[in-house]
Design a protein around this motif. Structure first.
Motif, PDB file in Angstrom:
ATOM      1  N   THR A 173     -16.628  28.397  11.148  1.00  0.00           N
ATOM      2  CA  THR A 173     -15.637  27.219  11.116  1.00  0.00           C
ATOM      3  C   THR A 173     -15.651  26.598  12.405  1.00  0.00           C
ATOM      4  N   LEU A 174     -15.109  25.209  12.261  1.00  0.00           N
ATOM      5  CA  LEU A 174     -15.177  24.278  13.363  1.00  0.00           C
ATOM      6  C   LEU A 174     -14.138  23.256  12.950  1.00  0.00           C
ATOM      7  N   ALA A 181     -20.372  12.235  -2.228  1.00  0.00           N
ATOM      8  CA  ALA A 181     -20.433  12.874  -0.764  1.00  0.00           C
ATOM      9  C   ALA A 181     -19.438  13.408  -0.364  1.00  0.00           C
ATOM     10  N   TRP A 182     -18.251  12.808  -0.392  1.00  0.00           N
ATOM     11  CA  TRP A 182     -17.150  13.455   0.031  1.00  0.00           C
ATOM     12  C   TRP A 182     -16.419  14.563  -0.912  1.00  0.00           C
ATOM     13  N   LEU A 183     -16.439  14.215  -2.110  1.00  0.00           N
ATOM     14  CA  LEU A 183     -15.927  15.317  -3.164  1.00  0.00           C
ATOM     15  C   LEU A 183     -16.744  16.425  -2.719  1.00  0.00           C
ATOM     16  N   GLU A 184     -17.884  16.582  -2.601  1.00  0.00           N
ATOM     17  CA  GLU A 184     -18.889  17.859  -2.419  1.00  0.00           C
ATOM     18  C   GLU A 184     -19.035  18.110  -0.808  1.00  0.00           C
ATOM     19  N   ASN A 185     -18.961  17.204   0.036  1.00  0.00           N
ATOM     20  CA  ASN A 185     -19.460  17.528   1.472  1.00  0.00           C
ATOM     21  C   ASN A 185     -18.845  16.620   2.223  1.00  0.00           C
ATOM     22  N   PRO A 186     -17.900  16.613   2.909  1.00  0.00           N
ATOM     23  CA  PRO A 186     -17.217  15.519   3.726  1.00  0.00           C
ATOM     24  C   PRO A 186     -18.216  15.148   4.769  1.00  0.00           C
ATOM     25  N   GLN A 187     -19.324  16.156   5.192  1.00  0.00           N
ATOM     26  CA  GLN A 187     -20.300  15.727   6.533  1.00  0.00           C
ATOM     27  C   GLN A 187     -21.192  14.844   5.969  1.00  0.00           C
ATOM     28  N   SER A 188     -21.676  14.971   4.539  1.00  0.00           N
ATOM     29  CA  SER A 188     -22.700  14.201   4.199  1.00  0.00           C
ATOM     30  C   SER A 188     -22.883  12.702   4.325  1.00  0.00           C
ATOM     31  N   PRO A 248     -16.121  21.375   1.550  1.00  0.00           N
ATOM     32  CA  PRO A 248     -17.477  21.191   1.390  1.00  0.00           C
ATOM     33  C   PRO A 248     -18.295  21.948   0.641  1.00  0.00           C
ATOM     34  N   SER A 249     -19.339  21.480  -0.054  1.00  0.00           N
ATOM     35  CA  SER A 249     -20.147  22.200  -0.895  1.00  0.00           C
ATOM     36  C   SER A 249     -21.540  21.505  -0.724  1.00  0.00           C
ATOM     37  N   SER A 250     -22.654  21.271  -1.464  1.00  0.00           N
ATOM     38  CA  SER A 250     -23.580  20.668  -1.236  1.00  0.00           C
ATOM     39  C   SER A 250     -23.761  19.459  -1.931  1.00  0.00           C
ATOM     40  N   LYS A 251     -24.687  18.540  -1.063  1.00  0.00           N
ATOM     41  CA  LYS A 251     -25.031  17.076  -1.535  1.00  0.00           C
ATOM     42  C   LYS A 251     -26.548  17.061  -1.523  1.00  0.00           C
ATOM     43  N   VAL A 252     -27.261  16.840  -2.616  1.00  0.00           N
ATOM     44  CA  VAL A 252     -28.573  16.989  -2.624  1.00  0.00           C
ATOM     45  C   VAL A 252     -29.141  15.612  -2.664  1.00  0.00           C
ATOM     46  N   GLY A 253     -28.607  14.631  -3.063  1.00  0.00           N
ATOM     47  CA  GLY A 253     -29.184  13.213  -2.924  1.00  0.00           C
ATOM     48  C   GLY A 253     -28.208  12.155  -3.336  1.00  0.00           C
ATOM     49  N   GLY A 254     -28.574  10.948  -3.017  1.00  0.00           N
ATOM     50  CA  GLY A 254     -27.679   9.775  -2.909  1.00  0.00           C
ATOM     51  C   GLY A 254     -27.928   9.451  -4.437  1.00  0.00           C
ATOM     52  N   PRO A 308     -19.426  24.736   4.903  1.00  0.00           N
ATOM     53  CA  PRO A 308     -20.336  24.966   3.855  1.00  0.00           C
ATOM     54  C   PRO A 308     -21.532  25.687   4.072  1.00  0.00           C
ATOM     55  N   THR A 309     -22.163  26.512   3.200  1.00  0.00           N
ATOM     56  CA  THR A 309     -23.583  26.993   3.555  1.00  0.00           C
ATOM     57  C   THR A 309     -24.638  26.048   3.526  1.00  0.00           C
ATOM     58  N   THR A 310     -24.351  24.582   3.084  1.00  0.00           N
ATOM     59  CA  THR A 310     -25.426  23.602   3.294  1.00  0.00           C
ATOM     60  C   THR A 310     -25.693  22.931   4.467  1.00  0.00           C
ATOM     61  N   THR A 311     -24.758  23.212   5.701  1.00  0.00           N
ATOM     62  CA  THR A 311     -24.802  22.576   6.819  1.00  0.00           C
ATOM     63  C   THR A 311     -25.173  23.589   7.844  1.00  0.00           C
ATOM     64  N   PHE A 312     -25.883  23.239   8.936  1.00  0.00           N
ATOM     65  CA  PHE A 312     -26.215  23.834  10.069  1.00  0.00           C
ATOM     66  C   PHE A 312     -25.759  23.515  11.473  1.00  0.00           C
ATOM     67  N   ILE A 313     -24.812  22.556  11.292  1.00  0.00           N
ATOM     68  CA  ILE A 313     -23.832  22.225  12.469  1.00  0.00           C
ATOM     69  C   ILE A 313     -23.036  23.192  13.207  1.00  0.00           C
ATOM     70  N   GLY A 314     -23.108  24.388  12.573  1.00  0.00           N
ATOM     71  CA  GLY A 314     -22.122  25.396  13.120  1.00  0.00           C
ATOM     72  C   GLY A 314     -22.721  26.466  13.996  1.00  0.00           C
TER      73      GLY A 314
END
Length: 953
Positions: free
Chosen positions: A130-131, A58-65, A41-47, A119-125
């Protein structure tokens, strides 16, 4: 095609190289669409603009996006559990909602327990780095696929997207204290029991209750609380009729007895207008916000049944309040707009209003939109009411985040509303809260919804009310006891019963108690004008000269103007030296003199800075420095009021509504809206009919907005000729059959009694005076001015300073002052007219040598009708035949308005003959030759002194 098929592989390889160069470890997983291994995961800033690009990136850069982009499609938003909030009605194949979906990414069930670096772009952790994949999916589903559905990944701003992510992804973020839960419960009690009380007492009355979305009351109060906490002092609300009485009672805090007495059929109306139904009325109230202990001013703007028409009005009023407070960033004043789902998607004025949201002279620095999404429009299902998936999709055009929320989850609603208020006050941008709810009754309380939505209403009849659901939850967790809950209900029921008892003592309804925009100090304490006089509107000659000099100069140094504009400025300087003005200079002098007197002037509309006809030039543009401008009007006096002139978006409905709202805020401003051509005002007809013409009668709301409508038959075709004066005159409320008493204050009293003023000035001086009179009157009325086109440069259409200096005033009627006036007994025909046609008549009279036999009198003010001056003119020429001449067609223009009034003032003793174009369907011809032929025809008739011999009137 082969290049497109190779594109994902190339992108994957490029991304892998970039990540490897930065030392980013990756976990290998494979997408069926791409082939090569994707990265961690990296960052996803827009659709993206297409589904393939959006999901691949979305999945290339951030599987959670994927959850962030698609999660709202599977969120549990419908309280009834029978509909999808969106019309797409599909579960995105790329969301891992079941075990078998893992194969889409070439994953197996065993992979669910593998740990991933977050990734640093998510706050779910939270505090974890790691999760496991299983936990990642669980947390993402909890955030994006439960009772809240978020749409924000289309926003092309990293900071804003990250802000929203943090607000919703952070573990445990939606925790409420016991006190907050108890407050929420109490607010729900008030919301629901208010509707129950009305239903018990007036079961057969329309009230457009809030049942099914009672959570809207605590939702609005949460937005206000949070905004107050962030420094907001003034909140202006607009909303339709559903739930309006509840908002008045429990948000604005209108006295309950004032609301209850509205249901009394015996209640007499005070003599102050025709009034309006109770669920259209507004209110203004200053109080202490109990949560923040700060002062807050709340204003609910009155509105008609025309859903969404109030939107731009609220925005204009908000902009004005911000302007007068010097609140350029919107830190003290804000607006909240409540919408219905069908109207939000279906009404074009919503789109027009959104497109004002970021324009420099129209922005209110962000609005919180609350959509009461009943999932139905009167009897129309959503699939028949809109083509977009959600009713809120219109908001995407301005990058407003959209928060969908299940209205049967009060805590989720409160959290979303708190975030929405914080978003608005952090980023000064619009935000939408979509309350997905239901409508427990029909469109109104008398309506039967089972005719058209039987399955939906069977479920609604089984639906447990949100108050009971939430009370049971709090009782089960020990936050409140059953006894405390029942006491809260009993307490509010007692408040309602006591207010009901007091309401029976009310015998007279005073509409002024429901005023949404009071003007402290402008009227007497009883709401009456402080006088019934108007001072002279002329100004000293040295002031005229000074304004003329500034209007013909460039106040800034090293400012290069266009050579054509230099010629125009030299012309203004020459006129000033000769003590004359044309139309543009007269307007300059009216505005400039009011600015000196501390009156703010705002001119808005399409192309008004230059003027449609290139006559105004109030904003000068440096020809060598991009975007460098100069407004000489703001350089007139050391301590003058500010002048705002602003080109608007290509909108009439939205912009006129905005200016009407702006004019509501203060009587000490001249607010003008100019149509590009008068013909185009009809796309704003709703604002004219429902607000401007009737606003005072319905809501006791004075308003001095000025409409400048270019008008004149000049061979420019049916869409560039007529401002439709007949429509304004038809809506004027003066009585054509009532012979008035000519008292000393008749002129001003007549203006006070009318619903608006309609003028067609024939001289620059008249235009100058009527603009100044608009402010010098001791009250405010809308002013409709039919402005010229060809007269802007007509050599005869000039006025002398002598007609504008101190002691002069607006002339409602300009009488004949030529040879005919010297010997009135010899005059055979007296022609009455208005506007540009006067110059055609004068030219034709001169060419036929009839200056002594035909007198021409101009009506500058058409409505209210100048009975006294018309009577004087008619009596001055006792032997003259009376004629009304107009350039418009007979079924248009002024004749149908003036004819019965002439008959009244003349006692039907003398006819008033019609001269003009024949009746027609279109207001003007598109053929130049036809135009000239019809002009010659009616001019010939006007000066044919035998034209009416032998005819009966």
């Amino acid at each position: 095609m082969s290049q497109l098929r190779l594109l994902p592989s190339w992108l994957g390889a490029q991304a892998s190289r970039l990540l490897a160069a930065h030392g980013v470890q990756r976990f290998s997983w494979y997408s069926r669409s791409s082939g090569p291994p994707a990265t961690s995961p990296s960052s996803k800033v827009g659709g993206g603009s297409s589904y393939m690009e959006e999901m691949y990136f979305a999945w290339l850069e951030n599987p959670q996006s994927v959850h962030k982009i698609r999660g709202h499609h599977v969120a549990q938003l419908d309280p009834l559990g029978i509909l999808d909030a969106d019309l797409d009605s599909f579960v995105p194949s790329d969301l891992i909602t079941t075990i078998d979906k893992l194969a889409f990414y070439d994953l197996r069930e065993a992979d669910l327990d593998k740990e991933f670096q977050l990734p640093t772009t998510t706050f779910i952790g939270g505090s974890e780095n790691t999760l496991s994949l299983r936990e990642i999916i669980r947390r993402l589903e909890n955030t994006y696929c439960q009772h809240i559905g978020l749409e924000f990944m289309f926003i092309n701003d990293v900071e804003q997207c990250q802000w929203i992510r943090q607000k919703f992804e952070t573990p445990g973020v939606m925790q409420f204290s016991s006190e907050e839960k108890r407050t929420l419960l109490a607010r729900l009690v008030r919301s629901m029991r208010f509707e129950d009380f009305l239903a018990r007492k007036w079961s057969s009355e329309k009230r457009f209750g809030l049942e099914g979305c009672e959570v809207m009351i605590p939702a609005l109060k949460t937005i206000i609380d949070k905004s107050s906490e962030m420094g907001i002092e003034n909140v202006i609300l607009g909303m339709p009729h559903r739930g309006r009485l509840n908002v008045l009672a429990n948000v604005i805090r209108k006295d309950l007895e004032q609301i209850f007495c509205q249901f009394d059929p015996k209640l007499e109306a005070a003599d102050e207008g025709s009034g309006d139904v109770k669920y259209h009325l507004g209110m203004y109230h200053e109080r202490i916000n109990r949560v923040t202990n700060r002062n807050i001013t709340l204003s609910l703007v009155a509105n008609p049944s025309h859903l969404e028409a109030v939107d731009p009005v609220v925005q204009g009023k908000t902009k004005a309040e911000q302007f007068y407070r010097g609140d350029a960033q919107g830190k003290k004043v804000m607006s909240i707009l409540v919408h219905g789902d069908a109207a939000f998607a279906g009404q074009g004025v919503v789109y027009e209003t959104f497109h004002l949201s970021d324009l420099p002279s129209y922005t209110t620095n962000g609005t919180v939109h609350v959509v009461v999404n009943n999932q139905i429009g009167f009897t129309t299902d959503p699939r028949m009411a809109r083509s977009s998936p959600y009713p809120t999709d219109v908001a995407r055009v301005v990058n407003a985040p959209i928060f969908h929320v299940n209205a049967d989850d009060p805590e989720a609603v409160m959290y979303v509303c708190s975030v929405a208020a914080e978003w608005r006050n952090t980023f000064n941008k619009d935000v939408v809260v979509d309350l997905v709810c239901y409508r427990r009754r029909g469109h109104n309380e008398m309506d039967e919804p089972m005719f058209t939505q039987p399955l939906m209403y069977k479920q609604i009849h089984r639906q447990v009310p949100v108050l009971k659901k939430y009370a049971d939850k709090l009782i089960a967790e020990g936050t409140v006891t059953l006894q405390e809950f029942e006491e809260e209900i009993a307490k509010y029921d007692r408040i309602c019963e006591e207010a009901f008892g007091r309401s029976k003592d009310k015998k007279i309804l005073h509409i002024k108690h429901w005023l949404d925009s009071p003007w402290p100090g402008f009227f007497t304490v009883d709401g009456e004008p402080k006088s019934m006089t108007c001072p002279a509107t002329g100004i000293p000659e040295d002031m005229l000269t000074h304004i003329g000099e500034v209007a013909s100069s460039v106040p800034l140094e090293d400012f290069k103007i266009h050579t054509g504009l230099s010629r125009i400025l030299r012309g203004r300087a020459d006129m000033t030296r000769k003590r004359t003005v044309d139309w543009a200079l007269a307007e300059y002098m009216a505005f400039g003199s009011l600015l000196k007197e501390g009156i703010h002037v705002r001119l808005s509309g399409q192309d008004v800075e230059r003027g449609t006809f290139s006559h105004r030039h109030h904003v000068l543009h440096d020809q060598e420095v991009d975007r460098r401008t100069c407004v000489p009007m703001n350089h007139l006096w050391p301590h003058q009021a500010p002048y705002t002139v602003c080109n608007s978006s290509l909108s009439e409905y939205g912009v006129l509504g905005f200016e009407l709202g702006y004019a509501m805020a203060s009587p000490n401003a001249l607010v003008l809206w100019e149509a590009q051509f008068g013909d185009f005002h009809n796309t704003a007809q709703c604002i004219i009919d429902q607000f401007i013409s009737t606003g005072q009668a319905k809501w006791v709301r004075h308003n001095g907005v000025v409409l400048l409508l270019p008008h004149g038959m000049e061979g420019m075709g049916p869409e560039h000729s007529s401002a439709r004066p007949e429509r304004f005159l038809q809506m004027s409320n003066d009585d054509s059959d009532a012979y008035p008493a000519f008292t000393q204050d008749f002129e001003v009293r007549q203006l006070y009694d009318c619903n608006w003023i309609v003028v067609n000035c024939s001289t620059p001086a008249s235009y100058f005076h009527v603009l100044r009179r608009q402010i010098l009157l001791p009250f405010r009325k809308p002013l409709i001015i039919f402005t010229p086109k060809s007269l802007l440069r007509h050599p005869e259409a000039k006025s002398s300073f002598d007609q504008m200096v101190s002691g002069t005033s607006f002339q409602r009627v300009i009488p004949e002052d030529g040879a005919a006036a010297q010997a009135p007994g010899q005059v055979r025909r007296l022609i009455f007219c208005t506007g540009k046609v006067y110059y055609d008549l004068v030219k034709e009279r001169s060419s036929q040598g009839l200056d002594e036999q035909v007198a021409i009198t101009r009506l500058e003010q058409i409505s209210p009708f100048p009975f006294d001056l018309i009577k004087r003119e008619a009596e001055k020429y006792p032997g003259a035949e009376l004629v009304w001449c107009q350039e418009e067609h007979k079924n248009m223009g002024y004749y149908d308005y003036i004819s019965p009034r002439f008959m009244t003032i003349l006692g039907r003793a003398r006819p008033i003959w019609y001269v003009g174009r024949d009746p027609a369907a279109a207001p003007a011809t598109g053929n130049r030759n036809t135009h000239l032929v019809s002009l010659k025809k009616f001019l010939d008739t006007a000066f044919n002194l035998q034209a009416f011999e032998g005819k009966t009137f």
